[in-house]
Design a protein around this motif. Structure first.
Motif, PDB file in Angstrom:
ATOM      1  N   ASP A  84       0.798  -1.228   0.000  1.00 13.98           N
ATOM      2  CA  ASP A  84       0.000   0.000   0.000  1.00 13.98           C
ATOM      3  C   ASP A  84       0.835   1.285   0.000  1.00 13.98           C
ATOM      4  OD1 ASP A  84      -2.402  -1.481   0.035  1.00 13.98           O
ATOM      5  OD2 ASP A  84      -2.303  -1.647   2.221  1.00 13.98           O
ATOM      6  N   THR A  85       2.120   1.190  -0.357  1.00  9.96           N
ATOM      7  CA  THR A  85       3.013   2.352  -0.391  1.00  9.96           C
ATOM      8  C   THR A  85       3.509   2.549  -1.819  1.00  9.96           C
ATOM      9  OG1 THR A  85       3.707   1.867   1.866  1.00  9.96           O
ATOM     10  CG2 THR A  85       5.082   3.380   0.627  1.00  9.96           C
ATOM     11  N   TYR A  86       3.520   3.812  -2.252  1.00  9.50           N
ATOM     12  CA  TYR A  86       3.862   4.114  -3.643  1.00  9.50           C
ATOM     13  C   TYR A  86       4.721   5.367  -3.751  1.00  9.50           C
ATOM     14  CZ  TYR A  86       0.045   0.920  -4.587  1.00  9.50           C
ATOM     15  OH  TYR A  86      -0.756  -0.187  -4.621  1.00  9.50           O
ATOM     16  N   ARG A  87       5.501   5.404  -4.821  1.00 13.94           N
ATOM     17  CA  ARG A  87       6.099   6.643  -5.296  1.00 13.94           C
ATOM     18  C   ARG A  87       5.163   7.099  -6.406  1.00 13.94           C
ATOM     19  NH1 ARG A  87      11.238   7.307  -3.442  1.00 13.94           N
ATOM     20  NH2 ARG A  87      12.258   5.426  -2.722  1.00 13.94           N
ATOM     21  N   ILE A  88       4.915   8.392  -6.482  1.00  9.72           N
ATOM     22  CA  ILE A  88       3.982   8.922  -7.474  1.00  9.72           C
ATOM     23  C   ILE A  88       4.777   9.804  -8.432  1.00  9.72           C
ATOM     24  CG2 ILE A  88       1.848  10.189  -7.857  1.00  9.72           C
ATOM     25  CD1 ILE A  88       1.169   9.625  -4.863  1.00  9.72           C
ATOM     26  N   LYS A  89       4.881   9.331  -9.672  1.00 11.96           N
ATOM     27  CA  LYS A  89       5.714   9.987 -10.685  1.00 11.96           C
ATOM     28  C   LYS A  89       4.829  10.650 -11.735  1.00 11.96           C
ATOM     29  CE  LYS A  89       7.881   7.610 -13.903  1.00 11.96           C
ATOM     30  NZ  LYS A  89       8.706   7.284 -15.045  1.00 11.96           N
ATOM     31  N   LEU A  90       5.170  11.878 -12.097  1.00  8.72           N
ATOM     32  CA  LEU A  90       4.464  12.550 -13.179  1.00  8.72           C
ATOM     33  C   LEU A  90       4.769  11.808 -14.471  1.00  8.72           C
ATOM     34  CD1 LEU A  90       2.700  14.974 -14.035  1.00  8.72           C
ATOM     35  CD2 LEU A  90       4.831  16.194 -14.487  1.00  8.72           C
ATOM     36  N   GLY A  92       5.664  10.569 -18.025  1.00  7.52           N
ATOM     37  CA  GLY A  92       6.533  11.116 -19.048  1.00  7.52           C
ATOM     38  C   GLY A  92       7.700  11.922 -18.516  1.00  7.52           C
ATOM     39  N   SER A  93       7.920  11.852 -17.205  1.00  8.70           N
ATOM     40  CA  SER A  93       9.036  12.591 -16.599  1.00  8.70           C
ATOM     41  C   SER A  93       9.780  11.657 -15.651  1.00  8.70           C
ATOM     42  CB  SER A  93       8.517  13.813 -15.823  1.00  8.70           C
ATOM     43  OG  SER A  93       7.980  13.431 -14.564  1.00  8.70           O
ATOM     44  N   ASP A  94      10.835  12.182 -15.035  1.00 12.56           N
ATOM     45  CA  ASP A  94      11.538  11.441 -13.987  1.00 12.56           C
ATOM     46  C   ASP A  94      11.373  12.183 -12.666  1.00 12.56           C
ATOM     47  OD1 ASP A  94      13.106  13.639 -14.560  1.00 12.56           O
ATOM     48  OD2 ASP A  94      14.994  12.542 -14.629  1.00 12.56           O
ATOM     49  N   LEU A  95      10.195  12.812 -12.497  1.00 11.13           N
ATOM     50  CA  LEU A  95       9.929  13.650 -11.328  1.00 11.13           C
ATOM     51  C   LEU A  95       8.788  13.068 -10.496  1.00 11.13           C
ATOM     52  CD1 LEU A  95      10.169  17.067 -13.176  1.00 11.13           C
ATOM     53  CD2 LEU A  95      11.946  15.961 -11.779  1.00 11.13           C
ATOM     54  N   TYR A  96       8.968  13.127  -9.175  1.00 10.14           N
ATOM     55  CA  TYR A  96       8.057  12.503  -8.227  1.00 10.14           C
ATOM     56  C   TYR A  96       7.418  13.541  -7.305  1.00 10.14           C
ATOM     57  CZ  TYR A  96      10.237   8.167  -9.709  1.00 10.14           C
ATOM     58  OH  TYR A  96      10.687   7.114 -10.462  1.00 10.14           O
ATOM     59  N   ILE A  97       6.188  13.265  -6.883  1.00  8.04           N
ATOM     60  CA  ILE A  97       5.506  14.117  -5.912  1.00  8.04           C
ATOM     61  C   ILE A  97       6.264  14.036  -4.591  1.00  8.04           C
ATOM     62  CG2 ILE A  97       3.393  14.385  -4.573  1.00  8.04           C
ATOM     63  CD1 ILE A  97       1.826  13.536  -7.009  1.00  8.04           C
ATOM     64  N   THR A  98       6.671  15.208  -4.081  1.00  7.45           N
ATOM     65  CA  THR A  98       7.567  15.278  -2.928  1.00  7.45           C
ATOM     66  C   THR A  98       7.242  16.511  -2.088  1.00  7.45           C
ATOM     67  OG1 THR A  98       9.302  14.371  -4.365  1.00  7.45           O
ATOM     68  CG2 THR A  98      10.013  15.325  -2.269  1.00  7.45           C
ATOM     69  N   PRO A  99       7.140  16.364  -0.765  1.00  5.88           N
ATOM     70  CA  PRO A  99       6.991  17.570   0.064  1.00  5.88           C
ATOM     71  C   PRO A  99       8.322  18.322   0.138  1.00  5.88           C
ATOM     72  CG  PRO A  99       6.837  15.584   1.422  1.00  5.88           C
ATOM     73  CD  PRO A  99       7.049  15.141   0.016  1.00  5.88           C
ATOM     74  N   VAL A 100       8.262  19.652   0.119  1.00 11.99           N
ATOM     75  CA  VAL A 100       9.475  20.465   0.241  1.00 11.99           C
ATOM     76  C   VAL A 100      10.166  20.156   1.567  1.00 11.99           C
ATOM     77  CG1 VAL A 100      10.313  22.822   0.571  1.00 11.99           C
ATOM     78  CG2 VAL A 100       8.710  22.326  -1.240  1.00 11.99           C
ATOM     79  N   ASP A 101       9.373  20.039   2.622  1.00  6.93           N
ATOM     80  CA  ASP A 101       9.891  19.706   3.947  1.00  6.93           C
ATOM     81  C   ASP A 101       9.971  18.187   4.049  1.00  6.93           C
ATOM     82  OD1 ASP A 101      10.471  19.347   6.635  1.00  6.93           O
ATOM     83  OD2 ASP A 101       8.556  20.128   7.348  1.00  6.93           O
ATOM     84  N   SER A 102      11.153  17.654   4.255  1.00  6.09           N
ATOM     85  CA  SER A 102      11.335  16.194   4.288  1.00  6.09           C
ATOM     86  C   SER A 102      10.518  15.516   5.383  1.00  6.09           C
ATOM     87  CB  SER A 102      12.815  15.845   4.443  1.00  6.09           C
ATOM     88  OG  SER A 102      13.304  16.316   5.679  1.00  6.09           O
ATOM     89  N   LYS A 103      10.051  16.280   6.371  1.00  2.78           N
ATOM     90  CA  LYS A 103       9.203  15.710   7.431  1.00  2.78           C
ATOM     91  C   LYS A 103       7.721  15.804   7.071  1.00  2.78           C
ATOM     92  CE  LYS A 103      12.574  16.773  10.951  1.00  2.78           C
ATOM     93  NZ  LYS A 103      12.948  17.651  12.057  1.00  2.78           N
ATOM     94  N   GLN A 121       9.110  10.693  -0.111  1.00  3.64           N
ATOM     95  CA  GLN A 121       8.539  10.382  -1.427  1.00  3.64           C
ATOM     96  C   GLN A 121       7.659   9.137  -1.409  1.00  3.64           C
ATOM     97  OE1 GLN A 121      11.782  10.240  -4.290  1.00  3.64           O
ATOM     98  NE2 GLN A 121      11.473  12.386  -4.793  1.00  3.64           N
ATOM     99  N   LEU A 122       7.497   8.531  -0.267  1.00  2.00           N
ATOM    100  CA  LEU A 122       6.655   7.339  -0.155  1.00  2.00           C
ATOM    101  C   LEU A 122       5.273   7.739   0.343  1.00  2.00           C
ATOM    102  CD1 LEU A 122       9.184   4.796   1.385  1.00  2.00           C
ATOM    103  CD2 LEU A 122       8.649   5.206  -1.031  1.00  2.00           C
ATOM    104  N   TRP A 123       4.255   7.346  -0.403  1.00  2.00           N
ATOM    105  CA  TRP A 123       2.884   7.711  -0.087  1.00  2.00           C
ATOM    106  C   TRP A 123       2.070   6.449   0.170  1.00  2.00           C
ATOM    107  CZ3 TRP A 123       2.019  12.826   0.426  1.00  2.00           C
ATOM    108  CH2 TRP A 123       2.967  13.680  -0.126  1.00  2.00           C
ATOM    109  N   THR A 124       1.245   6.484   1.201  1.00  2.00           N
ATOM    110  CA  THR A 124       0.373   5.371   1.545  1.00  2.00           C
ATOM    111  C   THR A 124      -1.023   5.668   1.017  1.00  2.00           C
ATOM    112  OG1 THR A 124       1.651   4.934   3.537  1.00  2.00           O
ATOM    113  CG2 THR A 124      -0.555   3.988   3.443  1.00  2.00           C
TER     114      THR A 124
END
Length: 132
Positions: A84-90, A92-103, A121-124
């Motif tokens: 149930d954990t995913y990286r979410i990538k846009l 056609g790109s090599d870019l992932y949904i990421t919070p600016v603040d690592s916490k 970068q891990l989303w549940t």
């Protein structure tokens, strides 16, 4: 969680990190495109998220915009990273949904970033039935 900042409905509203709550503004419907690719529709605003000004680049802030079918900068690939954990990538790109603040602090901006080992970068994904 991903939230439309302050639950605003206006186009261009920033997408921010938020703590888990059972609200419509942090709940997203998955609109299947193909394979593991989806568009996300916010249950409260019926809009989606895309890079600010539509520009796909590292560090681009994500913002709310109307959902448009077959628009690449609104399509996301869900890549399994465990149960149930995913990286979410846009798509056609090599870019992932990421919070600016690592916490993932509440109201920190969500950006597109290169893949990293960061837990941020891990989303549940889980189903919810929002009350508000």
């Amino acid at each position: 969680m991903l939230r439309v900042q302050d639950a605003r409905k206006a186009d261009g509203t920033p997408i921010v990190a938020y703590s888990p709550v059972n609200w419509k503004c942090v709940t997203w419907d998955f609109v299947h495109v193909e394979g593991d690719t989806y568009q996300l529709r916010n249950l409260f605003t019926s809009k989606t998220l895309q890079p600010e000004s539509g520009k796909v680049c590292e560090g681009a802030n994500l913002e709310q915009q109307p959902l448009v079918s077959s628009q690449d900068n609104q399509e996301y690939e869900f890549i399994s990273a465990g149960k149930d954990t995913y990286r979410i990538k846009l798509k056609g790109s090599d870019l992932y949904i990421t919070p600016v603040d690592s916490k993932g602090s509440v109201n920190s901006r969500i950006i597109l970033a290169k893949k990293s080992a960061s837990q941020a970068q891990l989303w549940t994904i889980y189903e919810q039935d929002p009350q508000i």
